[in-house]
Design an enzyme around this catalytic site. Structure first.
Site, short mmCIF file in Angstrom:
data_model
loop_
_atom_site.label_atom_id
_atom_site.label_comp_id
_atom_site.label_asym_id
_atom_site.label_seq_id
_atom_site.Cartn_x
_atom_site.Cartn_y
_atom_site.Cartn_z
N ASP A 6 -8.35 -0.60 -17.10
CA ASP A 6 -8.20 -1.35 -15.85
C ASP A 6 -8.78 -0.55 -14.69
O ASP A 6 -9.42 -1.12 -13.79
CB ASP A 6 -6.72 -1.61 -15.55
N LYS A 53 -2.69 -5.33 9.15
CA LYS A 53 -3.63 -6.03 8.28
C LYS A 53 -4.68 -6.69 9.16
O LYS A 53 -4.41 -7.02 10.33
CB LYS A 53 -2.93 -7.05 7.39
N ARG A 87 -0.42 -5.10 -5.92
CA ARG A 87 -0.50 -6.50 -5.45
C ARG A 87 -1.71 -6.75 -4.56
O ARG A 87 -1.91 -7.87 -4.09
CB ARG A 87 0.77 -6.89 -4.69
N LYS A 88 -2.52 -5.74 -4.31
CA LYS A 88 -3.64 -5.90 -3.38
C LYS A 88 -4.97 -5.61 -4.08
O LYS A 88 -5.81 -4.85 -3.59
CB LYS A 88 -3.45 -4.99 -2.16
N LYS A 109 0.82 -1.21 0.00
CA LYS A 109 0.00 0.00 0.00
C LYS A 109 0.86 1.26 0.00
O LYS A 109 0.46 2.30 -0.54
CB LYS A 109 -0.95 -0.01 1.19
N GLU A 161 5.98 4.67 -17.50
CA GLU A 161 5.86 5.51 -18.69
C GLU A 161 4.94 6.69 -18.42
O GLU A 161 3.91 6.55 -17.75
CB GLU A 161 5.25 4.69 -19.84
#
Length: 403
Positions: free
Chosen positions: A287, A181, A260-261, A20, A65
């Site tokens: 996305d 978490k 990744r989350k 995060k 980019e």
């Protein structure tokens, strides 16, 4: 037939979790470049960002980019500054990861011409194509007032409340660190959330003398406050810092990466995910923008009382403006035909990439705040943030369906 009595679990991670931290830095850079575009007079619709961040012990690497209004030399300086401010805001001032001393490498370069030509088609309204192929999902249900699944909603709320308490040093919360978490298990009866039966929470603490019992004493009042709308079972199982000490946290304890989350960012596993991450991307990337649009449409379907649950899938091809398909599943809870809803959705919203950006006003510096505690189930802001959480399509949807 859908099950009516069962347990379901979702997890969340705090803004100080290593992944995060990277999401936050990547989204701060998206916001930075939108602010710079505004200052320079650049057409914000021409901005392109695909920014990935890696963080480890006192090291941050930013790559990707861009097409922006900032010349290369100044860009690196501004990006480094934005990254340091993000880490400072999260609260990292430990030896192994400190906002002031971490080395930051900026490896951003010009956007690929091959990708650009797929998006910048013609330059006329609604002729630009999607930035990539892919499938995106949106979901809404009646389990909370925010029309989100209960397990992920309350998992997010627990960590958000703890972060607020930590930063304000409420009680002994100042002894906690940024990395945390949680995991919430909800019992469903007759298909509706009835109580919380398990809470797992691991949180970094700065006082090395604290044990699991001490940490639970600190966090439990805030946890109960965060989930007050849903009962905690009398025999609820609590696992607070079950491994014992958790002093070394953040990227010093475990490397982090942007994106990744993705299940934490969306519906906690209660609904499908297309697979693409959100953070670090400008809204020409479907996305991100089409996932926001799908949530927006699903939420309006449920808010209009056309169904109690709604899943929407959109699909795109790179360089093609119109979605290849629009799919609606009302999970047997609908009062209207699903095929009719699919037709109505195309009528009430332009689902081309440009149409989505303009309808939801996405070409703004509104993304850093999305990077933790979920992209959905949040309150729309006066700055235009979380515009996809509005329920302003209800009358148009009903009209399109002849209701």
């Amino acid at each position: 037939m859908a099950r009516s009595d069962y347990l379901f679990t979702s997890e969340s991670v705090s803004e100080g979790h290593p992944d995060k931290v990277c999401d936050r830095i990547s989204d701060e850079i998206v916001d930075l470049l939108y602010k710079e575009a505004r200052k320079s007079g650049m057409d914000a619709s021409l901005l392109r960002v695909a920014c990935e961040t890696l963080a480890t012990t006192n090291r941050i690497i930013i790559a990707g980019e861009v097409r922006c209004s900032v010349e290369a030399g100044r860009l690196k300086s501004k990006v480094r500054s934005a990254a340091r401010k993000a880490v400072k805001a999260i609260g990292y001032e430990q030896d192994g990861f400190h906002w002031k001393t971490a080395k930051i490498d900026v490896l951003l370069h010009e956007q690929s011409a091959d990708i650009a030509q797929g998006v910048d088609v013609g330059g006329e309204k609604n002729t630009e194509g999607a930035g990539d192929q892919g499938i995106m999902f949106g979901y809404a249900c009646r389990e909370t007032a925010e029309l989100m699944p209960a397990p992920i909603f309350y998992a997010q709320k627990i960590l958000e409340r703890l972060a607020t308490a930590r930063k304000a040093s409420e009680g002994d919360a100042g002894k906690l660190g940024p990395d945390a978490k949680t995991q919430v298990t909800v019992r469903y009866k007759d298909g509706k959330p009835s109580e919380i039966v398990s809470i797992v929470l691991s949180t970094q603490h700065l006082d090395e003398s604290l044990n699991s019992k001490d940490v639970r004493a600190i966090v439990e009042p805030f946890v109960r406050e965060a989930v007050a709308e849903l009962p905690i079972a009398a025999d609820c199982v609590w696992h607070v810092n079950p491994t014992g000490k958790f002093v070394i946290g953040g990227p010093d304890g475990d490397a982090g990466l942007t994106g990744r989350k993705i299940i934490v960012d969306t519906y906690g596993g209660a609904a499908p995910h297309g697979g693409g991450a959100f953070s670090g991307k400008d809204p020409t990337k479907v996305d991100r923008s089409a996932a926001y649009a799908a949530r927006y449409l699903a939420k309006n379907v449920v808010a209009a009382k056309l169904a109690d649950r709604c899943t929407i899938q959109l699909s795109y091809a790179i360089g093609v403006a119109e979605p290849l398909s629009v799919y609606v599943d009302l999970h047997g809870t609908g009062t209207v035909d699903e095929a009719a809803v699919e037709t109505a959705l195309r009528e009430v919203m332009d689902l081309t990439p440009r149409g989505i950006r303009e309808h939801l006003q996405l070409t703004r510096p509104i993304y850093a705040k999305t990077s933790a505690y979920g992209h959905f189930g949040r309150k729309p802001g006066r700055d235009g943030s979380f515009s996809w959480e509005r329920t302003d399509l209800i009358s148009k949807l009903k009209s399109a369906l002849g209701r």
